[in-house]
Scaffold this active site. Structure first.
Site, mmCIF file in Angstrom:
data_model
loop_
_atom_site.group_PDB
_atom_site.id
_atom_site.type_symbol
_atom_site.label_atom_id
_atom_site.label_comp_id
_atom_site.label_asym_id
_atom_site.label_seq_id
_atom_site.Cartn_x
_atom_site.Cartn_y
_atom_site.Cartn_z
ATOM 1 N N SER A 176 -28.177 5.152 14.180
ATOM 2 C CA SER A 176 -26.784 5.337 14.561
ATOM 3 C C SER A 176 -26.690 5.749 16.025
ATOM 4 O O SER A 176 -27.566 6.461 16.533
ATOM 5 C CB SER A 176 -26.144 6.397 13.664
ATOM 6 O OG SER A 176 -25.841 7.559 14.401
ATOM 7 N N LYS A 177 -25.625 5.308 16.663
ATOM 8 C CA LYS A 177 -25.561 5.572 18.100
ATOM 9 C C LYS A 177 -25.300 7.045 18.394
ATOM 10 O O LYS A 177 -25.569 7.506 19.485
ATOM 11 C CB LYS A 177 -24.548 4.664 18.794
ATOM 12 C CG LYS A 177 -23.123 4.838 18.393
ATOM 13 C CD LYS A 177 -22.269 3.874 19.216
ATOM 14 C CE LYS A 177 -20.875 3.802 18.635
ATOM 15 N NZ LYS A 177 -20.155 2.620 19.042
ATOM 16 N N ARG A 178 -24.801 7.776 17.411
ATOM 17 C CA ARG A 178 -24.585 9.203 17.650
ATOM 18 C C ARG A 178 -25.892 9.984 17.534
ATOM 19 O O ARG A 178 -26.077 10.996 18.169
ATOM 20 C CB ARG A 178 -23.569 9.768 16.665
ATOM 21 C CG ARG A 178 -22.137 9.557 17.105
ATOM 22 C CD ARG A 178 -21.161 9.963 16.035
ATOM 23 N NE ARG A 178 -21.354 9.183 14.815
ATOM 24 C CZ ARG A 178 -20.956 7.919 14.661
ATOM 25 N NH1 ARG A 178 -20.348 7.301 15.657
ATOM 26 N NH2 ARG A 178 -21.161 7.264 13.540
ATOM 27 N N ARG A 179 -26.818 9.475 16.729
ATOM 28 C CA ARG A 179 -28.012 10.241 16.422
ATOM 29 C C ARG A 179 -29.262 9.696 17.115
ATOM 30 O O ARG A 179 -30.136 10.439 17.534
ATOM 31 C CB ARG A 179 -28.211 10.176 14.907
ATOM 32 C CG ARG A 179 -29.118 11.187 14.319
ATOM 33 C CD ARG A 179 -29.128 11.051 12.801
ATOM 34 N NE ARG A 179 -29.073 9.671 12.360
ATOM 35 C CZ ARG A 179 -28.354 9.242 11.315
ATOM 36 N NH1 ARG A 179 -27.652 10.081 10.614
ATOM 37 N NH2 ARG A 179 -28.357 7.966 10.984
#
Ligand code: GLU
Length: 469
Positions: free
Chosen positions: A234-237
């Site tokens: 995921s791009k947040r993680r």
């Protein structure tokens, strides 16, 4: 029939490595089949799209070898809004879709909060189009939808479990599911190769193909890409942007080789394989459907191998963006006129065997170009212990007297200076290395001193000595 595949990213963020993997698989499949690769930018989510994301996708594709001009497109989904609306209308006119004015609350009041999905309340109400009325597809009550999938066999979905899903919103705008199908249809797409996360959409989309009277494509849902905890990247993680890997100094060849190993393996017991071999050996129907682990450590090691395999001249050339800075890569700490190409060429082979990503070139060579080295204070504290001042004094005297300023003589000299003090070479090197380069680790010390030259070496040793007073 000519095979036509498409890659259809949405320009809503940086270009995801999973997307790059799917793009490459489409690209190779098209090439193997003598087919056509189409790029379609799915830019219908006006709130989340930005033109720079589209540009980012184009340049990142270019970087991994899907060059602008060598494929069909890019087409922009937003240009086909008329076709999407016309298809929605056709489905309505043919009785395959109906208008619905239920709110979510209405539906829940009827079905209770447990039941998910739409209950078909408006199916036979014969509502006309109108503001706030969504258009729903009338899914068949019976039978099943069998998806022919090159990676997953024939996933089968019972039609009665598929709700009457929305194909156009209350403001008349068609949703992604429909737009995506209509575009694939009008672009003559024969094979849809995309990520597994779209598999739940597929029976609905196939029903739309059937309802619109066109033979559906062959599907291939390639595995989701996960991190070490088996979570979807995921791009947040996670670090997911292809551009970030590029700017850190991953080589395009290493990157695309690694991406192709996500869910597939070349023949024999090997993973580092030249691109033409991958293009020849890859088989879409050999792709493993299980989640594919994106192992950043392995990619790093891979990249190091690719770097070491470069001819030195190519390595020097590949380092250039980090030696000068670019639009997306920060400039190095030295001024452009401080850079000395000859000095760089002299140490490049030493650096080439030691770095795993090209951006690491900068901290390895900055001591050569900066007037004063960037001193890492933790390294200084570690190296400049008791005895360091005395060792530096002796090294300065011995280096001043050296007849030939070359790595071998420098080494022999410092070895002797250390031995007189009961120090092994490693220990004797530490204060000299920190004084000259600012760091405890780096390129081989004596070669570095040779390239740096006598004057600058002595100046730095004396400066360090002053600091130790
Ligand atoms: N625009 C969709 C996405 O980026 C692609 C859907 C598809 O490949 O069919 O996820």
């Amino acid at each position: 029939m000519t095979v036509r595949v498409r890659f259809a990213p949405s320009p809503t963020g940086m270009f995801h490595v999973g997307g790059a993997r799917s793009a490459l698989q489409n690209w190779i499949f098209a090439k193997q089949q003598g087919g056509v690769f189409v790029l379609r930018i799915e830019d219908t989510d006006a709130a989340r799209n930005r033109p720079e994301w589209t540009e980012g996708i184009l340049s990142a594709l270019d970087w991994i070898g899907i060059a602008r001009g060598s494929y069909e497109g890019p087409y922009f989904q937003s240009s086909y809004a008329g076709e999407h609306r016309a298809a929605a209308q056709r489905l309505h006119e043919g009785g395959r879709a109906y208008y619905c004015d239920c709110t979510r609350e209405d539906v829940q009041a009827r079905t209770g909060p447990q039941q998910r999905g739409y209950d078909g309340f408006c199916r036979d109400r014969g509502l006309e189009p109108g503001e706030g009325r969504a258009l729903r597809f009338r899914t068949p009550d019976e039978g099943e939808t069998v998806v022919v999938d090159l990676v997953r066999g024939e996933p089968t979905f019972e039609n009665k479990l598929i709700e009457d899903f929305v194909i156009a919103r209350g403001d008349g705008s068609p949703v992604f599911l429909l737009a995506n199908v209509v575009d694939d249809m009008s672009m003559g797409i024969t094979h849809v190769i995309r990520a597994e996360e779209h598999l739940p959409n597929t029976p609905k989309q196939q029903l739309l193909w059937d309802a619109l009277g066109v033979k559906p494509p062959v599907w291939a849902h390639v595995p989701v890409v996960v991190n070490e905890k088996r979570q979807k990247l995921s791009k947040r993680r996670d670090k997911v942007a292809l551009e970030a890997y590029r700017d850190e100094g991953y080589l395009a060849d290493a990157m695309r080789n690694y991406l192709m190993l996500l869910g597939w393996a070349p023949s024999g017991d090997r993973e580092i394989v030249p691109w033409p071999v991958i293009e020849e050996e890859f088989r879409l129907d050999e792709v493993n459907p299980s989640p594919a682990f994106f192992d950043e450590k392995k990619l790093r090691a891979f990249n190091g191998d690719y770097i070491r395999a470069l001819p030195v001249a190519d390595f020097v050339e590949a380092c250039r963006p980090w030696l000068t800075g670019t639009e997306t890569i920060a400039p190095p700490p030295w001024q452009p006129d401080e850079f000395d190409p000859a000095a760089f060429a002299a140490v490049a082979p030493l650096a080439q065997t030691r770095i795993a990503v090209l951006s690491e070139i900068v901290p390895n060579v900055d001591f050569l170009f900066l007037a004063d080295p960037l001193i890492d204070e933790a390294a200084w504290a570690k190296a400049m212990k008791e005895g360091a001042a005395d060792l530096l004094d002796a090294a300065i005297v011995a280096f001043e007297a050296l007849e030939s300023w070359d790595a071998e003589s420098l080494k022999a000299t410092l070895e002797a200076v250390g031995a007189e003090r009961g120090l092994k070479l490693g220990k004797a090197q530490a204060p000299v290395r920190v004084a000259v380069t600012g760091r405890t680790v780096g390129l081989p010390l004596f070669e570095s001193l040779e390239v740096l030259g006598r004057d600058r070496t002595l100046t730095r040793l004396r400066a360090a000595r002053v600091r130790l007073v």
